[in-house]
Motif scaffolding. Structure first.
Motif, PDB file in Angstrom:
ATOM      1  N   ILE A 698       0.856  -1.191   0.000  1.00  0.00           N
ATOM      2  CA  ILE A 698       0.000   0.000   0.000  1.00  0.00           C
ATOM      3  C   ILE A 698       0.889   1.238   0.000  1.00  0.00           C
ATOM      4  N   LEU A 699       0.612   2.154  -0.945  1.00  0.00           N
ATOM      5  CA  LEU A 699       1.359   3.414  -1.023  1.00  0.00           C
ATOM      6  C   LEU A 699       0.566   4.506  -0.296  1.00  0.00           C
ATOM      7  N   GLU A 700       1.219   5.183   0.642  1.00  0.00           N
ATOM      8  CA  GLU A 700       0.590   6.283   1.386  1.00  0.00           C
ATOM      9  C   GLU A 700       1.475   7.525   1.320  1.00  0.00           C
ATOM     10  N   PRO A 701       1.131   8.500   0.463  1.00  0.00           N
ATOM     11  CA  PRO A 701       1.958   9.705   0.318  1.00  0.00           C
ATOM     12  C   PRO A 701       2.005  10.577   1.580  1.00  0.00           C
ATOM     13  N   THR A 702       0.918  10.592   2.375  1.00  0.00           N
ATOM     14  CA  THR A 702       0.850  11.497   3.530  1.00  0.00           C
ATOM     15  C   THR A 702       2.035  11.305   4.459  1.00  0.00           C
ATOM     16  N   ASN A 703       2.336  10.055   4.812  1.00  0.00           N
ATOM     17  CA  ASN A 703       3.467   9.752   5.695  1.00  0.00           C
ATOM     18  C   ASN A 703       4.681   9.225   4.934  1.00  0.00           C
ATOM     19  N   ARG A 704       4.642   9.375   3.584  1.00  0.00           N
ATOM     20  CA  ARG A 704       5.783   9.012   2.736  1.00  0.00           C
ATOM     21  C   ARG A 704       6.260   7.585   3.029  1.00  0.00           C
ATOM     22  N   ARG A 705       5.371   6.629   2.861  1.00  0.00           N
ATOM     23  CA  ARG A 705       5.727   5.257   3.210  1.00  0.00           C
ATOM     24  C   ARG A 705       5.016   4.249   2.316  1.00  0.00           C
ATOM     25  N   VAL A 706       5.606   3.042   2.303  1.00  0.00           N
ATOM     26  CA  VAL A 706       5.004   1.871   1.679  1.00  0.00           C
ATOM     27  C   VAL A 706       4.753   0.862   2.795  1.00  0.00           C
ATOM     28  N   VAL A 707       3.497   0.455   2.962  1.00  0.00           N
ATOM     29  CA  VAL A 707       3.102  -0.423   4.059  1.00  0.00           C
ATOM     30  C   VAL A 707       2.853  -1.829   3.518  1.00  0.00           C
ATOM     31  N   LEU A 708       3.380  -2.827   4.237  1.00  0.00           N
ATOM     32  CA  LEU A 708       3.169  -4.232   3.863  1.00  0.00           C
ATOM     33  C   LEU A 708       2.233  -4.894   4.856  1.00  0.00           C
ATOM     34  N   LEU A 709       1.167  -5.532   4.323  1.00  0.00           N
ATOM     35  CA  LEU A 709       0.241  -6.334   5.124  1.00  0.00           C
ATOM     36  C   LEU A 709       0.252  -7.746   4.583  1.00  0.00           C
ATOM     37  N   ASP A 710      -0.052  -8.713   5.470  1.00  0.00           N
ATOM     38  CA  ASP A 710      -0.325 -10.029   4.909  1.00  0.00           C
ATOM     39  C   ASP A 710      -1.748 -10.026   4.363  1.00  0.00           C
ATOM     40  N   LYS A 711      -2.158 -11.115   3.739  1.00  0.00           N
ATOM     41  CA  LYS A 711      -3.447 -11.099   3.046  1.00  0.00           C
ATOM     42  C   LYS A 711      -4.633 -11.332   3.967  1.00  0.00           C
ATOM     43  N   ASP A 712      -4.338 -11.364   5.303  1.00  0.00           N
ATOM     44  CA  ASP A 712      -5.400 -11.347   6.300  1.00  0.00           C
ATOM     45  C   ASP A 712      -5.539  -9.966   6.936  1.00  0.00           C
ATOM     46  N   GLY A 713      -4.724  -9.004   6.478  1.00  0.00           N
ATOM     47  CA  GLY A 713      -4.807  -7.640   6.988  1.00  0.00           C
ATOM     48  C   GLY A 713      -3.855  -7.319   8.122  1.00  0.00           C
ATOM     49  N   ASN A 714      -3.000  -8.274   8.529  1.00  0.00           N
ATOM     50  CA  ASN A 714      -2.074  -8.040   9.637  1.00  0.00           C
ATOM     51  C   ASN A 714      -0.847  -7.268   9.161  1.00  0.00           C
ATOM     52  N   PHE A 715      -0.433  -6.309   9.976  1.00  0.00           N
ATOM     53  CA  PHE A 715       0.722  -5.476   9.645  1.00  0.00           C
ATOM     54  C   PHE A 715       2.010  -6.296   9.678  1.00  0.00           C
ATOM     55  N   ILE A 716       2.868  -6.113   8.662  1.00  0.00           N
ATOM     56  CA  ILE A 716       4.150  -6.814   8.587  1.00  0.00           C
ATOM     57  C   ILE A 716       5.298  -5.834   8.833  1.00  0.00           C
ATOM     58  N   GLU A 717       5.439  -4.839   7.991  1.00  0.00           N
ATOM     59  CA  GLU A 717       6.476  -3.816   8.155  1.00  0.00           C
ATOM     60  C   GLU A 717       6.159  -2.655   7.216  1.00  0.00           C
ATOM     61  N   GLN A 718       6.976  -1.586   7.291  1.00  0.00           N
ATOM     62  CA  GLN A 718       6.774  -0.435   6.418  1.00  0.00           C
ATOM     63  C   GLN A 718       8.120   0.191   6.077  1.00  0.00           C
ATOM     64  N   PHE A 719       8.133   0.906   4.952  1.00  0.00           N
ATOM     65  CA  PHE A 719       9.359   1.485   4.415  1.00  0.00           C
ATOM     66  C   PHE A 719       9.152   2.983   4.175  1.00  0.00           C
ATOM     67  N   THR A 720      10.188   3.743   4.440  1.00  0.00           N
ATOM     68  CA  THR A 720      10.149   5.185   4.169  1.00  0.00           C
ATOM     69  C   THR A 720      11.546   5.654   3.795  1.00  0.00           C
ATOM     70  N   SER A 721      11.615   6.867   3.266  1.00  0.00           N
ATOM     71  CA  SER A 721      12.904   7.451   2.895  1.00  0.00           C
ATOM     72  C   SER A 721      12.842   8.966   3.058  1.00  0.00           C
ATOM     73  N   SER A 722      13.921   9.533   3.550  1.00  0.00           N
ATOM     74  CA  SER A 722      13.993  10.989   3.681  1.00  0.00           C
ATOM     75  C   SER A 722      14.089  11.671   2.314  1.00  0.00           C
ATOM     76  N   ASP A 723      14.369  10.896   1.251  1.00  0.00           N
ATOM     77  CA  ASP A 723      14.457  11.474  -0.094  1.00  0.00           C
ATOM     78  C   ASP A 723      13.082  11.769  -0.688  1.00  0.00           C
ATOM     79  N   TRP A 724      12.053  11.096  -0.198  1.00  0.00           N
ATOM     80  CA  TRP A 724      10.723  11.248  -0.787  1.00  0.00           C
ATOM     81  C   TRP A 724      10.034  12.504  -0.284  1.00  0.00           C
ATOM     82  N   LYS A 725       9.276  13.140  -1.154  1.00  0.00           N
ATOM     83  CA  LYS A 725       8.516  14.334  -0.785  1.00  0.00           C
ATOM     84  C   LYS A 725       7.016  14.039  -0.743  1.00  0.00           C
ATOM     85  N   ASN A 726       6.489  13.545  -1.872  1.00  0.00           N
ATOM     86  CA  ASN A 726       5.062  13.223  -1.948  1.00  0.00           C
ATOM     87  C   ASN A 726       4.872  12.163  -3.038  1.00  0.00           C
ATOM     88  N   PRO A 727       5.127  10.890  -2.711  1.00  0.00           N
ATOM     89  CA  PRO A 727       5.098   9.828  -3.731  1.00  0.00           C
ATOM     90  C   PRO A 727       3.783   9.801  -4.498  1.00  0.00           C
TER      91      PRO A 727
END
Length: 753
Positions: A698-727
């Motif tokens: 899932i791409l979320e520009p507000t917090n500049r992150r990519v969120v990974l869920l399993d296919k049951d909806g459980n949170f796995i991890e997330q990625f961000t970078s200080s280089d991103w402004k508004n993906p």
């Protein structure tokens, strides 16, 4: 010291009496019989209090005091316990107020023998001297189980030795003064100064909670110097000593803060004294209550006391008289000052006017008058003796030194109070940070997140008025952010820029990317050009699509043999390897005016998303394009009106603009909930998955992150970078564990390994 005991209380009234109400009571014995029974004291704190409840608690204190001092009983300890048992039988109702929390401590200090009774966990510490300095011991066992129907379920007894300190306080004080900090204060300051220091720091907090406590000190015996007996002073007893102590505090305050209108202050005091009758200081006072005579003991009471009606009447009369006379004096003083200012100002303005205009030849007269006045002053100064001049200058110097000392003391006290408050804030932040780490260690992630949010609020309120405080702020913020990143499983990734289109000067910001045959195609609905980036050579080619405008979405089948583009007017275009151009394809829909927002290809079938029609259409391929499609969803409970993105792996996942994921299988909606994402999703823009992936991206520009869920909806991890402004968009290469991000007309690449 006459009674061999030092006592000093401290009290600060909070801004919210409902949230926190403190009763502080000390009884100093007067008669010999009372002195034999020692001091009675009480500290009570009530959170979420009621006025009736406070009245009941005050009556309980009065009852204990009256019964204890009026009974002729030599077995004091057993009798005190019997009084508490009687109070327990009568005080059930005070414990049953809704949402109210009571902390009570009452005690007797008879010579050096200490007896304490308590409810809940008030503060009570004994500090004693050792070879390593002053050490502390907690008197109350906080692990002891309370009896819910009794106000006093535990009694503690013991002996105090020479140079011991007893420190009791309301429970809220511990939020700002740890026992070790109190130990350091009373070790380095006299009893009175230490208690006043605690009071000043608590007062500067301007908290809604009230605070109160008492410090007792049993000093070592000292050789007494014989003197003539003053029978009048002895008759006053310990009450005079206590009054002298309180007056000393007030006189010290007057010295540190001298009144600029001393005469006005004296008049106020004289007016009040006129209303006060003169009484014999040796005469014992008594009051009639419940048809029996009760000796009034010398008390220090704070924050609550119910008074008789006649007393209220006298006090109200005095207040009204004092208030009226005060108003007269204030108005007279203001009138005099204003009159003097206006007269002086008018004189100066008149003189200035004549000096400027020289009307009627007044300029020379005014100048002569000024010179004469100046010469007269000079002559007077010249005629003053040298000694008088020296004394005058010395007086001015002394006044300057005196005022400077007062200002210095005020500034110093203010700095000390601010420093103490700052140290308290730092310690609270460290304690909460440690508590959050402990909760995280034991898997209590929800509680850890709540504590970390409180910690961040405290850190944001830290002063940053010098470099040291700024560095401390940065240190604590980084430490808290590290814990928060562990909790949120936030990975700050190192990215690589594989293409920068700013040099190509696109006519509008690029919004979408699609991968095809080791190339990434970048486009926008407002740009007539499409940009092709080779992932191996990173060469950029520009392809014009002026005849196929308004491209808003695209997808490729797993065979990777074409790109299917969607336009704003629901048209379909295909791009293939052989022609390397866009060609229009046929498509229609089961209903007219179908507004399509997105599309996805799965098993050579084209699925189109229509939020306005609350439906997903499934289209089969034909020789000229795609058929008119059929409504795929047959059963659902949620609306697709906010749907913005779609992904298919056999199941269909639809992402909505309000951060929900709708799950469908075989045309029917299934239960699905997102769990464990911190912070919660805000305005996500794209969802992606496929049959060969175990995750939803899932791409979320507000917090500049990519969120990974399993296919049951459980949170796995997330990625961000200080280089991103508004993906703007995201591509996932599941086989190589690589994610491509389009942001600010650049393509970033990072690995999820």
């Amino acid at each position: 010291m006459k009674n061999g005991l030092e006592i000093q209380e401290f009290f600060v009234e909070g801004s919210n009496q409902r949230a926190s109400h403190v009763l502080l009571h000390i009884t100093e014995p007067i008669t010999q019989n009372e002195k034999d029974k020692g001091y009675f004291f009480a500290v009570i704190e009530v959170n979420n209090s009621y006025s009736e409840q406070i009245g009941q608690l005050q009556q309980i204190i009065d009852d204990i005091e009256i019964k204890y001092y009026n009974e002729e009983n030599t077995d004091i300890n057993n009798y005190f316990e019997s009084i508490l048992q009687e109070i327990n039988q009568q005080s059930h109702s005070v414990l049953h107020y809704k949402d109210s929390h009571i902390t009570v401590l009452v005690g007797i200090l008879q010579k050096r023998h200490l007896t304490l009774a308590y409810h809940n966990t008030p503060i009570a510490y004994l500090f004693y001297n050792t070879q390593n300095g002053l050490q502390g011991s907690e008197i109350i066992d906080k692990n002891e189980k309370e009896t819910p129907e009794q106000l006093f379920s535990s009694v503690v007894e013991g002996e105090m030795k020479d140079d011991d300190y007893l420190y009791v306080a309301s429970a809220s004080v511990s939020e700002h003064f740890s026992p070790d900090r109190v130990r350091k204060i009373i070790q380095n300051k006299a009893t009175r100064q230490g208690a006043l220091h605690i009071q000043k720091v608590l007062d500067n907090l301007k908290d809604e909670y009230s605070f109160g406590g008492i410090v007792f000190h049993t000093p070592k015996p000292q050789i007494e110097i014989k003197r003539y007996q003053n029978t009048k002073a002895d008759a006053l007893g310990s009450q005079a000593s206590m009054n002298e102590l309180l007056n000393t505090t007030r006189n010290t305050a007057d010295t540190l803060s001298p009144s600029l209108l001393k005469n006005l202050k004296d008049k106020f005091l004289s007016l009040f004294k006129k209303e006060k009758p003169i009484t014999n200081p040796t005469e014992k006072k008594s009051t009639k209550q419940n048809n029996r005579d009760i000796t009034t003991h010398s008390n220090i009471e704070t924050n609550f006391r119910s008074n008789k009606k006649n007393k209220n009447k006298k006090i109200s009369e005095k207040i009204l008289i004092l208030f009226g006379r005060s108003l007269v004096l204030i108005f007279n003083s203001i009138f005099f000052v204003i009159k003097k200012i206006i007269t002086t100002l008018a004189t100066w303005l008149t003189n200035i006017f004549y000096l400027i205009t020289n009307k009627s030849g007044q300029r020379t007269i005014i100048i002569d008058r000024f010179r004469n006045t100046l010469n007269e002053r000079k002559e007077k100064i010249k005629n003053v003796s040298i000694i008088s001049k020296i004394l005058f200058l010395a007086l001015i110097l002394i006044a300057i030194i005196f005022l400077g000392s007062i200002i210095y003391i005020k500034i110093k006290d203010n700095k000390e109070a601010k420093l103490a408050q700052y140290e308290t804030m730092i310690q609270n932040i460290i304690d909460k940070k440690d508590e959050a780490e402990a909760k995280l260690l034991y898997g209590e992630e929800g509680k850890a997140l709540e504590i970390l949010n409180e910690t961040q609020n405290l850190i944001n309120n830290l002063p940053q008025d010098n470099e040291t405080k700024i560095n401390k702020y940065i240190e604590l913020k980084n430490a808290t952010d590290n814990i928060l990143n562990k909790l949120q499983k936030m990975n700050s990734v190192i990215t690589e820029v594989i293409a920068d289109f700013n040099n190509n000067k696109p006519s509008s910001p690029l919004q979408k990317i699609i991968n095809f045959n080791n190339n990434i195609f970048v486009y926008s609905n407002d740009d007539k050009n499409m940009y092709q980036v080779n992932l191996i050579s990173k060469e950029i080619q520009i392809k014009n699509h002026e005849n196929q405008p308004n491209l808003i979405a695209a997808d490729t089948p797993k065979e990777d043999d074409k790109i299917v583009f969607l336009t704003k007017n629901n048209s379909i275009f295909e791009y293939n390897k052989s022609t390397e151009s866009l060609s229009n394809k046929d498509i229609s829909f089961p209903i007219d005016n179908a507004k399509i927002e997105n599309l996805v290809i799965y098993n050579r079938k084209l699925y189109t998303l229509s939020p306005i029609n609350d439906q997903i259409y499934k289209h089969s391929q034909t020789q000229t394009g795609y058929d008119r499609g059929t409504a795929w969803i047959t059963k659902k409970s949620s609306s697709l009106s906010k749907a913005i993105s779609i992904a298919i792996d056999g199941n269909v996942f639809v992402l909505t603009s309000d951060a929900k994921i709708l799950h469908f299988y075989g045309g029917e909606e299934k239960v699905f909930a997102i769990q464990g994402v911190h912070p919660e999703l805000q305005n996500p823009t794209k969802i992606w998955t496929y049959a060969n992936s175990d995750y939803l991206y899932i791409l979320e520009p507000t917090n500049r992150r990519v969120v990974l869920l399993d296919k049951d909806g459980n949170f796995i991890e997330q990625f961000t970078s200080s280089d991103w402004k508004n993906p703007n968009d995201m591509l996932v290469d599941q086989d190589n564990k690589i994610v491509y991000i389009l942001d600010d007309n650049k393509i970033y690449k990072f690995s999820t390994k």
